[in-house]
Design a protein around this motif. Structure first.
Motif, PDB file in Angstrom:
ATOM      1  N   ARG A 261      -1.580   0.711   6.538  1.00  0.00           N
ATOM      2  CA  ARG A 261      -0.593   1.778   6.304  1.00  0.00           C
ATOM      3  C   ARG A 261       0.356   1.384   5.162  1.00  0.00           C
ATOM      4  O   ARG A 261       0.680   2.205   4.299  1.00  0.00           O
ATOM      5  CB  ARG A 261       0.213   2.033   7.573  1.00  0.00           C
ATOM      6  N   GLU A 262       0.811   0.151   5.197  1.00  0.00           N
ATOM      7  CA  GLU A 262       1.739  -0.319   4.157  1.00  0.00           C
ATOM      8  C   GLU A 262       1.081  -0.300   2.780  1.00  0.00           C
ATOM      9  O   GLU A 262       1.700   0.102   1.791  1.00  0.00           O
ATOM     10  CB  GLU A 262       2.220  -1.740   4.500  1.00  0.00           C
ATOM     11  N   LEU A 263      -0.180  -0.705   2.730  1.00  0.00           N
ATOM     12  CA  LEU A 263      -0.903  -0.733   1.462  1.00  0.00           C
ATOM     13  C   LEU A 263      -1.119   0.678   0.920  1.00  0.00           C
ATOM     14  O   LEU A 263      -0.890   0.942  -0.271  1.00  0.00           O
ATOM     15  CB  LEU A 263      -2.241  -1.437   1.659  1.00  0.00           C
ATOM     16  N   LEU A 264      -1.546   1.594   1.782  1.00  0.00           N
ATOM     17  CA  LEU A 264      -1.763   2.985   1.363  1.00  0.00           C
ATOM     18  C   LEU A 264      -0.459   3.622   0.891  1.00  0.00           C
ATOM     19  O   LEU A 264      -0.436   4.375  -0.091  1.00  0.00           O
ATOM     20  CB  LEU A 264      -2.361   3.795   2.515  1.00  0.00           C
ATOM     21  N   SER A 265       0.617   3.303   1.595  1.00  0.00           N
ATOM     22  CA  SER A 265       1.923   3.849   1.219  1.00  0.00           C
ATOM     23  C   SER A 265       2.338   3.387  -0.175  1.00  0.00           C
ATOM     24  O   SER A 265       2.825   4.170  -0.992  1.00  0.00           O
ATOM     25  CB  SER A 265       2.965   3.436   2.253  1.00  0.00           C
ATOM     26  N   SER A 266       2.122   2.093  -0.449  1.00  0.00           N
ATOM     27  CA  SER A 266       2.506   1.561  -1.766  1.00  0.00           C
ATOM     28  C   SER A 266       1.640   2.144  -2.886  1.00  0.00           C
ATOM     29  O   SER A 266       2.105   2.346  -4.003  1.00  0.00           O
ATOM     30  CB  SER A 266       2.386   0.031  -1.764  1.00  0.00           C
ATOM     31  N   LEU A 267       0.371   2.449  -2.577  1.00  0.00           N
ATOM     32  CA  LEU A 267      -0.532   2.983  -3.595  1.00  0.00           C
ATOM     33  C   LEU A 267      -0.252   4.449  -3.918  1.00  0.00           C
ATOM     34  O   LEU A 267      -0.425   4.885  -5.067  1.00  0.00           O
ATOM     35  CB  LEU A 267      -1.985   2.842  -3.120  1.00  0.00           C
ATOM     36  N   PHE A 268       0.164   5.225  -2.914  1.00  0.00           N
ATOM     37  CA  PHE A 268       0.234   6.677  -3.094  1.00  0.00           C
ATOM     38  C   PHE A 268       1.632   7.274  -2.919  1.00  0.00           C
ATOM     39  O   PHE A 268       1.769   8.483  -2.782  1.00  0.00           O
ATOM     40  CB  PHE A 268      -0.740   7.357  -2.118  1.00  0.00           C
ATOM     41  N   THR A 269       2.652   6.451  -2.958  1.00  0.00           N
ATOM     42  CA  THR A 269       4.021   6.968  -2.826  1.00  0.00           C
ATOM     43  C   THR A 269       4.324   7.994  -3.909  1.00  0.00           C
ATOM     44  O   THR A 269       5.042   8.975  -3.674  1.00  0.00           O
ATOM     45  CB  THR A 269       5.033   5.813  -2.899  1.00  0.00           C
ATOM     46  N   LEU A 271       2.649  10.301  -5.032  1.00  0.00           N
ATOM     47  CA  LEU A 271       2.162  11.659  -4.756  1.00  0.00           C
ATOM     48  C   LEU A 271       3.208  12.499  -4.034  1.00  0.00           C
ATOM     49  O   LEU A 271       3.262  13.717  -4.191  1.00  0.00           O
ATOM     50  CB  LEU A 271       0.891  11.597  -3.905  1.00  0.00           C
ATOM     51  N   ASP A 272       4.040  11.839  -3.252  1.00  0.00           N
ATOM     52  CA  ASP A 272       5.084  12.543  -2.494  1.00  0.00           C
ATOM     53  C   ASP A 272       6.154  11.533  -2.104  1.00  0.00           C
ATOM     54  O   ASP A 272       6.118  10.969  -1.003  1.00  0.00           O
ATOM     55  CB  ASP A 272       4.485  13.195  -1.249  1.00  0.00           C
ATOM     56  N   ALA A 277      10.017   7.723   3.331  1.00  0.00           N
ATOM     57  CA  ALA A 277      11.009   7.510   4.393  1.00  0.00           C
ATOM     58  C   ALA A 277      10.420   7.733   5.788  1.00  0.00           C
ATOM     59  O   ALA A 277      11.050   7.414   6.796  1.00  0.00           O
ATOM     60  CB  ALA A 277      12.195   8.451   4.199  1.00  0.00           C
ATOM     61  N   SER A 278       9.172   8.270   5.869  1.00  0.00           N
ATOM     62  CA  SER A 278       8.544   8.539   7.164  1.00  0.00           C
ATOM     63  C   SER A 278       8.057   7.251   7.787  1.00  0.00           C
ATOM     64  O   SER A 278       7.464   6.412   7.122  1.00  0.00           O
ATOM     65  CB  SER A 278       7.371   9.505   6.978  1.00  0.00           C
ATOM     66  N   LYS A 279       8.321   7.072   9.080  1.00  0.00           N
ATOM     67  CA  LYS A 279       7.881   5.874   9.800  1.00  0.00           C
ATOM     68  C   LYS A 279       6.380   5.923  10.001  1.00  0.00           C
ATOM     69  O   LYS A 279       5.852   6.908  10.491  1.00  0.00           O
ATOM     70  CB  LYS A 279       8.578   5.795  11.162  1.00  0.00           C
ATOM     71  N   TYR A 296       4.022  11.980   8.902  1.00  0.00           N
ATOM     72  CA  TYR A 296       3.811  12.543   7.568  1.00  0.00           C
ATOM     73  C   TYR A 296       3.734  11.408   6.557  1.00  0.00           C
ATOM     74  O   TYR A 296       4.589  10.526   6.518  1.00  0.00           O
ATOM     75  CB  TYR A 296       4.970  13.488   7.219  1.00  0.00           C
ATOM     76  N   TYR A 297       2.680  11.428   5.728  1.00  0.00           N
ATOM     77  CA  TYR A 297       2.497  10.410   4.701  1.00  0.00           C
ATOM     78  C   TYR A 297       2.387  11.087   3.341  1.00  0.00           C
ATOM     79  O   TYR A 297       2.184  12.306   3.240  1.00  0.00           O
ATOM     80  CB  TYR A 297       1.216   9.600   4.968  1.00  0.00           C
ATOM     81  N   SER A 298       2.469  10.302   2.307  1.00  0.00           N
ATOM     82  CA  SER A 298       2.307  10.845   0.953  1.00  0.00           C
ATOM     83  C   SER A 298       0.848  11.210   0.698  1.00  0.00           C
ATOM     84  O   SER A 298       0.540  11.953  -0.230  1.00  0.00           O
ATOM     85  CB  SER A 298       2.792   9.829  -0.088  1.00  0.00           C
ATOM     86  N   TYR A 299      -0.036  10.684   1.487  1.00  0.00           N
ATOM     87  CA  TYR A 299      -1.459  11.020   1.437  1.00  0.00           C
ATOM     88  C   TYR A 299      -1.820  11.758   2.738  1.00  0.00           C
ATOM     89  O   TYR A 299      -1.083  11.693   3.726  1.00  0.00           O
ATOM     90  CB  TYR A 299      -2.314   9.761   1.303  1.00  0.00           C
ATOM     91  N   ILE A 300      -2.940  12.435   2.748  1.00  0.00           N
ATOM     92  CA  ILE A 300      -3.375  13.156   3.943  1.00  0.00           C
ATOM     93  C   ILE A 300      -4.230  12.219   4.788  1.00  0.00           C
ATOM     94  O   ILE A 300      -5.153  11.587   4.293  1.00  0.00           O
ATOM     95  CB  ILE A 300      -4.179  14.406   3.554  1.00  0.00           C
ATOM     96  N   CYS A 301      -3.902  12.129   6.081  1.00  0.00           N
ATOM     97  CA  CYS A 301      -4.611  11.180   6.945  1.00  0.00           C
ATOM     98  C   CYS A 301      -4.762  11.728   8.355  1.00  0.00           C
ATOM     99  O   CYS A 301      -3.777  12.174   8.958  1.00  0.00           O
ATOM    100  CB  CYS A 301      -3.853   9.850   6.988  1.00  0.00           C
ATOM    101  N   TYR A 302      -5.976  11.708   8.845  1.00  0.00           N
ATOM    102  CA  TYR A 302      -6.242  12.091  10.232  1.00  0.00           C
ATOM    103  C   TYR A 302      -7.080  11.015  10.908  1.00  0.00           C
ATOM    104  O   TYR A 302      -8.006  10.475  10.316  1.00  0.00           O
ATOM    105  CB  TYR A 302      -6.990  13.431  10.296  1.00  0.00           C
TER     106      TYR A 302
END
Length: 312
Positions: A261-269, A271-272, A277-279, A296-302
């Motif tokens: 999650r941390e890695l994806l967040s750093s890569l795609f911040t 985008l949004d 700020a979302s946990k 809610y993430y900056s990327y779409i994830c299910y």
């Protein structure tokens, strides 16, 4: 999908068999998901999105309705059979005697004579042998025979005149002997009914298991298509047109979810940025099934939970 897999466990009565039977298009669920390709024949992409969702909804609704009907029919037969089987268990005082008493144990077709079945405690065997002929003057001498013996006691037959049955029962009760009511016709009817239910259960079992396997696959395939459809819709709603996105399937170890999650967040911040700020959601909730609020993430994830044995 959960109901179908649960029915499979309940019908087969072996939870360890579920993994080899809960397949999607003939392969295990993980293989199907990791090799997923959109089935254009079943879900044509030329039709509007609303039509695709209606096709899936109709398909799943039909499976759900038929599952209820088939489930009820199978378990009604099973419950009826278990009810009859339970009657063959228990004490000598209460159980049915269908498989114990045979035609040759009884006097049949006589205008004057009849045969009674008497439960005698093991400790009272000698008392029975000494007294049964004197419980009525119309008892046939030496007519008693033991047809069943268990730890608690045994069942004896005795032949007497029909007109003396009432007197015999009353005197037997005084000596703590229990006269069992028995009808050969009723016993044969119950035996036939049990045989019919056994055959019916075996037939329904095979048909129902095959139906469950086919329709679990159908519903699972529909579910994964719905996941793909949702990713497409969300990407358009969030990032706009023209459609330009990449779908990736990630299968991390549970202990690596936080790091991922941390890695994806750093890569795609980028985008949004507001999503930063979302946990992060560290669980494996299933959207549309869990009542928890979707993170809610900056990327779409299910998340996709394919553990049909333990959905927790």
């Amino acid at each position: 999908m959960r109901r179908t897999s649960q029915s499979m466990v309940e019908v087969m009565e072996q939870s360890d068999k579920i993994l080899e039977n809960a397949l999607a298009n003939g392969v295990d669920l993980a293989s199907y998901v990791t090799r997923f390709q959109w089935d254009r024949a079943k879900y044509p992409t030329a039709v509007p999105l609303k039509c695709l969702t209606e096709i899936i909804s109709r398909q799943v609704s039909q499976v759900e309705a038929e599952l209820k009907t088939r489930n009820a029919a199978y378990f009604n037969v099973k419950a009826s059979l278990q009810g009859l089987e339970r009657k063959t268990e228990g004490s000598l005082q209460t159980r049915v005697l269908t498989d114990i008493v045979k035609k040759e144990d009884l006097v049949l077709g006589s205008e004057y004579l009849t045969t009674l079945l008497v439960v005698v405690a093991r400790t009272s065997y000698s008392l029975w042998e000494k007294t049964y002929e004197s419980l009525s003057e119309f008892v046939v001498p030496r007519s008693s025979r033991k047809i069943l013996e268990e730890q608690e006691g045994g069942i004896f037959t005795v032949t007497l005149f029909k007109k003396a049955v009432g007197e015999f029962k009353a005197n037997a009760k005084k000596n703590k002997f229990t006269v069992r009511e028995f009808s050969l016709e009723e016993a044969e009817r119950q035996k036939e009914e049990m045989g019919r239910l056994n055959v019916d259960k075996k037939e329904q079992y095979g048909i129902f298991v095959r139906w469950l396997k086919v329709n679990f696959s159908e519903v699972f395939v529909a579910w994964i298509h719905l996941k793909a459809l949702r990713v497409f819709v969300e990407s358009v709603l969030r990032y706009g047109l023209p459609v330009s996105y990449q779908v990736i399937l990630l299968q991390p170890d549970r202990k690596c979810v936080k790091k991922l999650r941390e890695l994806l967040s750093s890569l795609f911040t980028h985008l949004d940025p507001a999503a930063a700020a979302s946990k992060p959601d560290l669980g494996l909730e299933i959207p549309g099934v869990s009542t928890a609020q979707q993170e809610y993430y900056s990327y779409i994830c299910y998340s996709i939970n394919i553990n049909v044995v333990d959905p927790s």
